[in-house]
Design an enzyme around this catalytic site. Structure first.
Site, PDB file in Angstrom:
ATOM      1  N   TRP A 104       0.854  -1.204   0.000  1.00 17.44           N
ATOM      2  CA  TRP A 104       0.000   0.000   0.000  1.00 17.44           C
ATOM      3  C   TRP A 104       0.884   1.246   0.000  1.00 17.44           C
ATOM      4  O   TRP A 104       0.581   2.237  -0.654  1.00 17.44           O
ATOM      5  CB  TRP A 104      -0.930   0.019   1.218  1.00 17.44           C
ATOM      6  CG  TRP A 104      -2.119  -0.883   1.122  1.00 17.44           C
ATOM      7  CD1 TRP A 104      -2.198  -2.067   0.459  1.00 17.44           C
ATOM      8  CD2 TRP A 104      -3.425  -0.673   1.710  1.00 17.44           C
ATOM      9  NE1 TRP A 104      -3.466  -2.605   0.592  1.00 17.44           N
ATOM     10  CE2 TRP A 104      -4.223  -1.781   1.355  1.00 17.44           C
ATOM     11  CE3 TRP A 104      -3.966   0.328   2.501  1.00 17.44           C
ATOM     12  CZ2 TRP A 104      -5.563  -1.899   1.770  1.00 17.44           C
ATOM     13  CZ3 TRP A 104      -5.294   0.213   2.921  1.00 17.44           C
ATOM     14  CH2 TRP A 104      -6.078  -0.889   2.557  1.00 17.44           C
ATOM     15  N   ASP A 166      -4.683  -1.010   7.020  1.00 15.97           N
ATOM     16  CA  ASP A 166      -4.878  -2.411   6.598  1.00 15.97           C
ATOM     17  C   ASP A 166      -4.436  -3.317   7.751  1.00 15.97           C
ATOM     18  O   ASP A 166      -4.125  -4.480   7.547  1.00 15.97           O
ATOM     19  CB  ASP A 166      -4.028  -2.660   5.341  1.00 15.97           C
ATOM     20  CG  ASP A 166      -4.449  -3.930   4.592  1.00 15.97           C
ATOM     21  OD1 ASP A 166      -5.596  -4.375   4.761  1.00 15.97           O
ATOM     22  OD2 ASP A 166      -3.618  -4.466   3.831  1.00 15.97           O
ATOM     23  N   LYS A 206      -9.541  -1.599   7.122  1.00 22.20           N
ATOM     24  CA  LYS A 206     -10.001  -2.989   7.102  1.00 22.20           C
ATOM     25  C   LYS A 206     -10.904  -3.250   8.314  1.00 22.20           C
ATOM     26  O   LYS A 206     -10.526  -2.916   9.445  1.00 22.20           O
ATOM     27  CB  LYS A 206      -8.788  -3.912   7.172  1.00 22.20           C
ATOM     28  CG  LYS A 206      -9.121  -5.382   6.908  1.00 22.20           C
ATOM     29  CD  LYS A 206      -8.099  -6.332   7.508  1.00 22.20           C
ATOM     30  CE  LYS A 206      -6.712  -6.276   6.954  1.00 22.20           C
ATOM     31  NZ  LYS A 206      -6.535  -6.980   5.684  1.00 22.20           N
TER      32      LYS A 206
HETATM   33  C1  LIG Z   1      -2.449  -7.376   5.858  1.00 23.42           C
HETATM   34  S1  LIG Z   1      -0.939  -6.782   6.477  1.00 23.42           S
HETATM   35  C2  LIG Z   1      -0.781  -5.235   5.646  1.00 23.42           C
HETATM   36  C3  LIG Z   1      -0.335  -5.364   4.227  1.00 23.42           C
HETATM   37  C4  LIG Z   1       0.025  -4.028   3.628  1.00 23.42           C
HETATM   38  N1  LIG Z   1      -1.144  -3.187   3.465  1.00 23.42           N
HETATM   39  C5  LIG Z   1       0.685  -4.186   2.293  1.00 23.42           C
HETATM   40  O1  LIG Z   1       0.096  -3.802   1.286  1.00 23.42           O
HETATM   41  O2  LIG Z   1       1.817  -4.661   2.230  1.00 23.42           O
HETATM   42  C6  LIG Z   1      -1.410  -6.276   8.096  1.00 23.42           C
HETATM   43  C7  LIG Z   1      -0.277  -5.636   8.866  1.00 23.42           C
HETATM   44  O3  LIG Z   1      -0.816  -5.074  10.065  1.00 23.42           O
HETATM   45  C8  LIG Z   1       0.249  -5.064  10.983  1.00 23.42           C
HETATM   46  N2  LIG Z   1      -0.219  -4.798  12.344  1.00 23.42           N
HETATM   47  C9  LIG Z   1      -1.041  -5.561  13.099  1.00 23.42           C
HETATM   48  N3  LIG Z   1      -1.197  -5.021  14.313  1.00 23.42           N
HETATM   49  C10 LIG Z   1      -0.475  -3.868  14.321  1.00 23.42           C
HETATM   50  C11 LIG Z   1      -0.225  -2.869  15.299  1.00 23.42           C
HETATM   51  N4  LIG Z   1      -0.750  -2.945  16.532  1.00 23.42           N
HETATM   52  N5  LIG Z   1       0.571  -1.833  14.978  1.00 23.42           N
HETATM   53  C12 LIG Z   1       1.120  -1.746  13.751  1.00 23.42           C
HETATM   54  N6  LIG Z   1       0.942  -2.680  12.783  1.00 23.42           N
HETATM   55  C13 LIG Z   1       0.156  -3.726  13.068  1.00 23.42           C
HETATM   56  C14 LIG Z   1       0.856  -6.447  10.810  1.00 23.42           C
HETATM   57  O4  LIG Z   1       2.155  -6.511  11.339  1.00 23.42           O
HETATM   58  C15 LIG Z   1       0.802  -6.610   9.289  1.00 23.42           C
HETATM   59  O5  LIG Z   1       2.019  -6.282   8.702  1.00 23.42           O
END
Ligand SMILES: C[S@@+](CC[C@H](N)C(=O)[O-])C[C@H]1O[C@@H](n2cnc3c(N)ncnc32)[C@H](O)[C@@H]1O
Length: 263
Positions: A104, A166, A206
């Site tokens: 993204w 996301d 999301k």
């Molecule tokens: C579906 S992936 C995102 C993919 C990204 N949009 C891309 O296009 O590459 C979801 C991400 O949310 C992150 N995430 C989950 N909880 C989080 C938090 N509390 N703080 C920051 N990032 C978090 C995860 O580490 C993961 O990398």
């Protein structure tokens, strides 16, 4: 909501893998692959891993992401949402939450032209270590930590036009727990957006099937001109994820009670 059918047709840009390339990536894959790759079971590999590998090797979005030098198939979700809702424009200031591995962020950098003089600005944050994306400030921090909003505000240094989230916690397989976790992240992302969005700004986040929860949705409706939910075609059909898109942020008109628990 869009259906999660096969990939849309598109222009099909040629695949240099350089992130510094001035070529604008972002066409969704054209048509499906002819050759189906079958993965055999292997000693020591779980059946679920074999299924995952087979799905990856036959997923046109995975293949196209690789071809276009995009870091994730998720990049196509933002591309499709942008095509439908016109979210990203040159010069815009964007925060990308849950940004790793950076798909993204790559799209935000390209479409805001943040690498260009007078272009936009992009700041991404993820709890995981991730490789920097040229043209973006890439932070590694838990967004749920109290210090995170200040870090992001410091990096942005001014109002934001678009907050993307996301974020997804690792799934447990327990539907209610997973739902609660993703909604907790969504709620925190929205409260952050309230603090930083410029008038007219937008929020894309999301959430899980069933859409945004009542209290949060009510609050968002009070502060934005239009709220929609969408499942972009690149979102896997079996996944409960959908996205809430709030546009035309106007904040609150003086002292209105939003029902948010400030205690
Ligand atoms: C579906 S992936 C995102 C993919 C990204 N949009 C891309 O296009 O590459 C979801 C991400 O949310 C992150 N995430 C989950 N909880 C989080 C938090 N509390 N703080 C920051 N990032 C978090 C995860 O580490 C993961 O990398």
């Amino acid at each position: 909501m869009s259906s999660a059918e096969g990939p849309k047709s598109g222009g099909g840009s040629k695949g240099s893998k350089s992130e510094a390339s001035s070529r604008v990536r972002g066409s969704a894959p054209t048509g499906s692959r002819d050759l189906f790759v079958r993965v055999r079971t292997a000693k020591g590999r779980k059946a679920s891993s074999t299924r995952w590998l087979q799905r990856q090797l036959n997923d046109p979005y995975v293949l196209e992401a690789k071809r276009q030098g995009l870091r994730s198939r998720a990049a196509f979700k933002l591309i499709e949402l942008d095509e439908r809702f016109t979210l990203l424009k040159p010069g815009m200031r964007v925060v990308d939450l849950g940004a790793a591995p950076g798909g993204w962020t790559q799209i935000a950098v390209e479409r805001t032209r943040s690498l260009h003089p007078n272009g936009g600005k992009v700041v991404g944050m993820d709890i995981l270590e991730w490789e920097g994306v040229a043209g973006a400030t890439c932070l590694t921090h838990d967004f749920m930590d109290d210090a995170a909003p200040l870090m992001l505000k410091g990096a942005m240094d001014g109002a934001v036009d678009l907050v993307l989230s996301d974020m997804a916690a690792p799934t447990t397989g327990h539907r209610q727990t997973d739902h609660l976790r993703v909604m907790g992240l969504a709620e925190a992302a929205w409260y952050f957006a309230e603090e930083v969005l410029a008038p007219g700004g937008a929020f894309v986040c999301k959430v899980f099937q069933g859409g945004t929860e009542g209290a949060l949705l009510t609050r968002m409706k009070k502060m934005c001109e239009v709220i929609r939910h969408a499942k972009p075609p690149a979102s896997r059909q079996g996944s409960p994820e959908v996205y809430v898109i709030a546009q035309g942020f106007r904040g609150l008109s003086g002292g209105e009670d939003t029902g948010r628990d400030e205690s």
